[in-house]
Design a protein around this motif. Structure first.
Motif, PDB file in Angstrom:
ATOM      1  N   GLY A  28       0.973  -1.184   0.032  1.00  0.00           N
ATOM      2  CA  GLY A  28      -0.038   0.148   0.081  1.00  0.00           C
ATOM      3  C   GLY A  28       0.905   1.250  -0.041  1.00  0.00           C
ATOM      4  N   ARG A  57      -5.572  -9.365   9.004  1.00  0.00           N
ATOM      5  CA  ARG A  57      -6.347  -8.333   9.702  1.00  0.00           C
ATOM      6  C   ARG A  57      -6.943  -8.386  11.011  1.00  0.00           C
ATOM      7  N   ASN A  73      -2.784  -1.185  11.541  1.00  0.00           N
ATOM      8  CA  ASN A  73      -4.137  -1.881  11.147  1.00  0.00           C
ATOM      9  C   ASN A  73      -4.003  -2.351  10.005  1.00  0.00           C
ATOM     10  N   ASP A  74      -3.222  -1.927   9.093  1.00  0.00           N
ATOM     11  CA  ASP A  74      -3.366  -2.199   7.503  1.00  0.00           C
ATOM     12  C   ASP A  74      -2.200  -3.110   7.164  1.00  0.00           C
ATOM     13  N   GLU A  75      -2.902  -4.339   6.757  1.00  0.00           N
ATOM     14  CA  GLU A  75      -2.066  -5.479   6.512  1.00  0.00           C
ATOM     15  C   GLU A  75      -0.953  -4.992   5.150  1.00  0.00           C
ATOM     16  N   GLN A  76      -1.317  -4.153   4.273  1.00  0.00           N
ATOM     17  CA  GLN A  76      -0.564  -3.896   3.142  1.00  0.00           C
ATOM     18  C   GLN A  76       0.507  -2.756   3.523  1.00  0.00           C
ATOM     19  N   ARG A  77       0.702  -2.289   4.760  1.00  0.00           N
ATOM     20  CA  ARG A  77       1.514  -1.312   5.069  1.00  0.00           C
ATOM     21  C   ARG A  77       3.052  -1.776   4.789  1.00  0.00           C
TER      22      ARG A  77
END
Length: 238
Positions: A28, A57, A73-77
């Motif tokens: 992301g 998540r 809280n963003d798994e694509q961070r």
């Protein structure tokens, strides 16, 4: 926009197998630019703590994973070089560090070492009030209380206060690691910095600190980062 990334075209730094499947997760928006690895890849493919994005998540919704001291809280961070990934409930702490070959790997560290992170200074400027602002390799900015910092220096930033707590100048005699190129993952001491005229990259000659029988290496200035011995994983237990 697709949330998938073809494995064959991911950056060389990503710790993924390229021929086991066609796609993997796309990173992301966030730090580290295109080199940032989605957090879910570390949780699923490297550590094996989750089996799917759904499980990732859920873990993140429980504030079970901290990156540089902050719950994510963003798994694509995107996760990248020198980030601190912490699992407080497991009492496990890792620093992202390039291994030989340039792939990002997780180095286990103790809780005290997880309180701060290393950053390479890529630029500086004066902002309102005469304050010096440093731009770091991951795209973040920190303020400095003096003008002693220069490009290619490294700083240690406290994860809670976001203040600089240590400074390692880029100079001959500095301990460095190569983070890209043919010598990625190697650690040594800067013997010489050959300043190139014009727009070419400066060349850095590094002697090996890991093995007396191993030759040193030369690389371009952009590929080395000044480190402290604690950031190699060797000094964290002292």
């Amino acid at each position: 926009m697709s949330n998938h990334q073809k494995r064959l075209s991911v950056p060389k730094s990503w710790p993924v197998e390229r021929k086991t499947a066609t796609f993997t997760v796309k990173a992301g928006a966030g730090p580290h630019g295109k080199d940032g690895v989605p957090l879910v890849i570390l949780l699923r493919d490297v550590l094996g703590y989750v089996d799917s994005k759904k499980e990732a998540r859920y873990a993140l919704s429980e504030d079970a994973v901290l990156v540089n001291g902050d719950p994510i809280n963003d798994e694509q961070r995107p996760i990248g070089m020198f980030d601190i990934v912490a699992f407080p409930q497991r009492e496990e702490f890792y620093r992202v560090f390039p291994d030989e070959g340039g792939r990002l790997a997780l180095t286990a560290i103790d809780a005290d070492a997880a309180d701060s992170r290393l950053g390479k200074v890529e630029g500086k400027r004066q902002v309102t009030g005469g304050v010096t602002q440093l731009s770091l390799h991951d795209g973040t900015n920190v303020t400095a209380d003096s003008d002693e910092y220069n490009a290619n220096d490294s700083v240690v930033v406290d994860n809670e206060s976001k203040e600089i707590v240590a400074h390692f100048p880029y100079e001959e005699g500095a301990l460095v690691t190569a983070v890209r190129g043919n010598h990625a993952g190697k650690i040594g001491t800067v013997d010489e910095i050959d300043v190139t005229s014009g727009s070419g990259s400066n060349i850095v000659t590094v002697s090996s600190d890991e093995d007396e029988d191993e030759d040193g290496f030369e690389t371009v200035e952009e590929y080395v980062v000044v480190i402290d011995e604690n950031f190699t994983g060797e000094g964290d237990d002292e």
